[in-house]
Scaffold this motif. Structure first.
Motif, mmCIF file in Angstrom:
data_model
loop_
_atom_site.group_PDB
_atom_site.id
_atom_site.type_symbol
_atom_site.label_atom_id
_atom_site.label_comp_id
_atom_site.label_asym_id
_atom_site.label_seq_id
_atom_site.Cartn_x
_atom_site.Cartn_y
_atom_site.Cartn_z
ATOM 1 N N TYR A 37 0.787 -1.221 0.000
ATOM 2 C CA TYR A 37 0.000 0.000 0.000
ATOM 3 C C TYR A 37 0.831 1.289 0.000
ATOM 4 O O TYR A 37 0.291 2.365 -0.256
ATOM 5 N N LYS A 50 -4.529 0.188 -4.935
ATOM 6 C CA LYS A 50 -5.826 0.515 -4.350
ATOM 7 C C LYS A 50 -6.495 -0.741 -3.818
ATOM 8 O O LYS A 50 -7.292 -0.705 -2.893
ATOM 9 N N SER A 51 -6.189 -1.869 -4.463
ATOM 10 C CA SER A 51 -6.665 -3.163 -3.992
ATOM 11 C C SER A 51 -5.648 -4.212 -4.415
ATOM 12 O O SER A 51 -4.839 -3.996 -5.330
#
Length: 785
Positions: free
Chosen positions: A325, A331-332
């Motif tokens: 992250y 973002k995912s």
């Protein structure tokens, strides 16, 4: 030491009686002397108490004496031993629910291993791969069918040449006359040095080496993540080529050294500490923070009753969260791909590997040689490139005579004064490192300069040669931030009005140190920090007044939602006035202006300068000439850019649009990145040479910054040029620039272009930049691009 004190003081003076506490200031006499000297403290005002290492504990004891009931020692021990983890502490799921669960995990990953061949019995050809890293050295010797004959992974102890020469002697001893090393390849930070010293056949870009190794185990790999001791490398694979690269920059919080730091602090070696977390029942959720702040989180977890096992498991999870992250900025987890190979020594830690699979929610491939993948990829490359020619690899006999000497020198070819290491080998040939251009390496410079950076910088500095015969006053303009574009404008304005314009000296590290004590924030970008030294330099040069306007708005170039300057560029004069005590209302003029509004600008400048006898009519006429001068300067950049593009295409030279802000042409800020790109055989132009040729694309963000609008248009233009790629320069501490990253990336990648970002700060360290740029060159050479 000056930087440490500046960070503590935040632009204010440390004076009066100063109390020095803590172990380092108690036991390190040199550190004590350095603080006293830097702060200019007298013996009376520098207080070093005898109980400084335990001063806080002493304060607690005093407080307890006044406020706490009495306990005997047995009661205290009993209370401590009964400490249990609080119910409200956030915990994750166990990494493994049982021993059987762990054994299944181990067996699954053991399938991805190389077959071994006995080097003492094997006869035939072999291929050598070397990964010369910043702190470790890896070697692999393989057979033509990929079987492992020899492997080595250890610290290079700061002497990579010596370590590799020693291991080569060992390999030759094991091989005897039965095995012939047909070809060799090297990768990593020390690639050029090892090639020069030991006659390695080929060099291979580090990212490409890792991709070759990963595809050996998983041919359809689409994402590779390599976590080492101090760095993280992530590659997205598209069309059988590296499509994008992500590297950690200054922080190592997602790396192996991160967990090693806490293992040592808690009294364990890294292997033992890692094993402790495998079967922790309640792994502590420590989040994703840097080492400094994580230390506070770990201490808090201990206060809350977390066991060492729970902390170990929590740290493994934190490494992964930092990587996913903060480095990858996913973002995912779906963005990472479906076919993932993990490598690097850190992934040999089963707790880290399990945390990664848990975070992704799917299995990944970890080869058993995870820490040797760079060397393995180099060996595969050596096999792939091997021809019938004789290998130049140093022989066993030559190794016995192998010797070299090294010395440190500074290159005087330009103001960068690169620190060079000159290594001389026993046969007289030399290897030079530390240079960012051909001058430092002792090479002949190309006859045709295809770099717009140097043109812009020299053109900008040339404008101040003109001055009136009898100037009204000497106006100082700091060579900082927005003036790297607007200097031409303000020089013409003041010169037309009868003032002599002087500019501050060129940026250097000493210029930064000059103003360091007045910098209130250590997190502001380096270009802004330099402005402090430039203002003080102008005072030293005898400027009657320093002109530095506050500009909320930049040049209005149309099409955008607005045309703001970033807040730092816009209002930094206010901060300078508040923190440099030598500045006052008489010698520092910082009016609020909008350079696009002629009538407003005439009124403001007349009010500022009317005490010198300047009329509104004179200001109005000077403003027109100032605008003409700026337009001429900007048109000159565009014209020079077209010339470079034409030359590059004539010579079939790939072109890089090195896109950033005007102040990135400052050599102290860019650290010679443009020279590094040129040395790789590329032409370099800037975004302001081509942005008018592009159209503003559809954006997902509010486009209200002038510099960003140029960047978007330049990116759009690059997508239509087969021989161009865009590289974005971003200064550490610039939050505004972070907004553009996703937009520029999407513009480029949607049209089959690569996105490369280079972050720069005050530290002259181009290691990450070199990896990215060499990977970009390799990708541009690939037919896919």
């Amino acid at each position: 030491m000056e930087q440490t004190v500046s960070g503590l003081a935040q632009g204010r003076k440390i004076e009066g009686k100063v109390l020095f506490l803590g172990g380092p200031l108690s036991f390190q006499k040199g550190l004590r002397r350095a603080f006293v000297k830097t702060l200019g403290l007298s013996e009376e005002n520098a207080v070093f108490p005898d109980n400084a290492p335990c001063f806080m504990a002493y304060g607690c004891a005093l407080y307890a004496d006044e406020n706490s009931p009495e306990f005997n020692i047995d009661d205290v021990i009993r209370l401590i031993s009964k400490t249990e983890m609080k119910d409200d502490i956030v915990c994750g799921e166990p990494l493994f629910n049982s021993r059987d669960d762990y054994h299944n995990f181990v067996n699954r990953h053991m399938k991805y291993d190389l077959l071994y061949a006995d080097i003492s019995k094997y006869e035939g050809d072999a291929f050598l791969g070397i990964d010369s890293g910043s702190t470790t050295t890896k070697l692999i010797l393989i057979t033509p069918d990929g079987k492992l004959l020899y492997q080595h992974y250890a610290s290079n102890m700061g002497q990579p040449l010596d370590v590799i020469a020693k291991k080569l002697r060992e390999i030759y001893s094991l091989c005897g006359d039965r095995i012939k090393i047909k070809s060799s390849a090297c990768t990593g930070y020390g690639e050029d040095l090892i090639k020069a010293g030991l006659g390695i056949d080929f060099g291979i870009v580090e990212t490409v080496a890792h991709y070759k190794a990963a595809s050996f185990f998983m041919p359809d790999v689409d994402f590779i993540i390599d976590i080492g001791g101090q760095d993280i490398k992530c590659f997205k694979i598209k069309n059988n080529a590296i499509d994008s690269i992500m590297l950690n920059e200054a922080c190592s919080s997602g790396c192996g050294s991160f967990i090693q730091t806490f293992a040592i602090a808690l009294g364990y070696d890294i292997a033992e500490f890692s094993q402790l977390g495998l079967f922790a029942k309640r792994p502590v959720d420590l989040g994703s923070r840097c080492t400094v702040f994580m230390n506070s989180s770990v201490k808090q977890a201990q206060k809350d009753g977390a066991s060492v096992e729970d902390i170990s498991a929590g740290l493994s999870s934190s490494i992964i969260k930092n990587a996913v992250y903060k480095v990858i900025r996913a973002k995912s987890t779906e963005e990472l791909g479906k076919n993932i190979v993990v490598q690097g020594g850190t992934f040999l830690n089963d707790a880290v590997l399990r945390s990664f699979e848990t975070e992704l929610g799917r299995n990944v491939v970890r080869p058993q040689i995870a820490g040797l993948m760079g060397a393995f990829g180099a060996a595969l490359y050596a096999k792939e490139k091997c021809g019938n020619q004789k290998s130049p690899l140093i022989t066993a006999g030559e190794l016995e005579r192998f010797n070299y000497s090294s010395r440190q020198v500074n290159c005087n070819g330009c103001t960068a004064k690169c620190g060079l290491t000159v290594i001389t080998f026993e046969d007289g040939h030399k290897f030079i490192s530390g240079n960012r251009c051909e001058k430092g390496a002792g090479l002949v410079k190309a006859s045709e300069n295809m770099c717009l950076y140097e043109y812009k910088y020299e053109r900008l500095l040339s404008v101040v040669s003109e001055k009136p015969a009898q100037p009204k006053a000497r106006v100082g303009i700091p060579l900082a931030l927005g003036f790297y574009e607007q200097l031409v404008y303000w020089h013409r304005l003041f010169t037309e009005l009868g003032f002599e314009v002087i500019i501050s000296d060129e940026s250097t590290r000493d210029m930064y140190y000059k103003g360091q004590h007045t910098i209130p924030s250590d997190t502001v970008c380096y270009p802004a920090k330099l402005a402090h030294g430039h203002v003080l330099n102008l005072l030293e040069k005898g400027a009657d007044l320093i002109f530095y306007p506050c500009e909320s708005y930049n040049l209005d170039e149309g099409e955008s939602d607005n045309h703001y300057n970033c807040p730092v560029v816009a209002y930094y004069p206010e901060l300078l006035k508040a923190n440099i005590e030598e500045l006052n209302d008489d010698n520092f003029i910082h009016p609020y202006i909008d350079i696009n509004r002629e009538k407003h600008l005439m009124t403001v400048m007349h009010n500022v300068l009317k005490k010198y006898g300047v009329t509104k009519k004179q200001v109005s006429a000077a403003l027109l000439k100032a605008r003409d001068a700026l337009d001429d300067y900007l048109c000159g950049i565009e014209a020079r850019g077209k010339e470079i593009i034409a030359k590059a295409r004539e010579k079939r030279t790939p072109i890089i649009v090195l896109a950033g802000r005007p102040y990135h042409i400052d050599p102290e800020i860019n650290h010679g990145i443009h020279k590094l790109i040129s040395s790789l055989g590329l032409a370099v132009i800037t975004e302001d040479a081509v942005y008018k040729l592009g159209k503003l694309p559809e954006l997902d963000v509010l486009n209200q910054w002038t510099y960003h609008a140029r960047l978007y248009k330049a990116a759009q233009y690059v997508t239509s040029q087969p021989d161009m790629q865009l590289v974005q320069l971003v200064s550490f501490g610039c939050g505004i620039d972070a907004i553009t990253t996703d937009e520029v990336r999407s513009i480029l990648e949607a049209n089959g272009k690569l996105y490369t970002q280079l972050k720069i700060d005050e530290i002259n360290n181009l290691g990450a930049a070199k990896i990215r740029l060499r990977s970009l060159v390799a990708a541009m050479a690939d037919k896919s691009y």
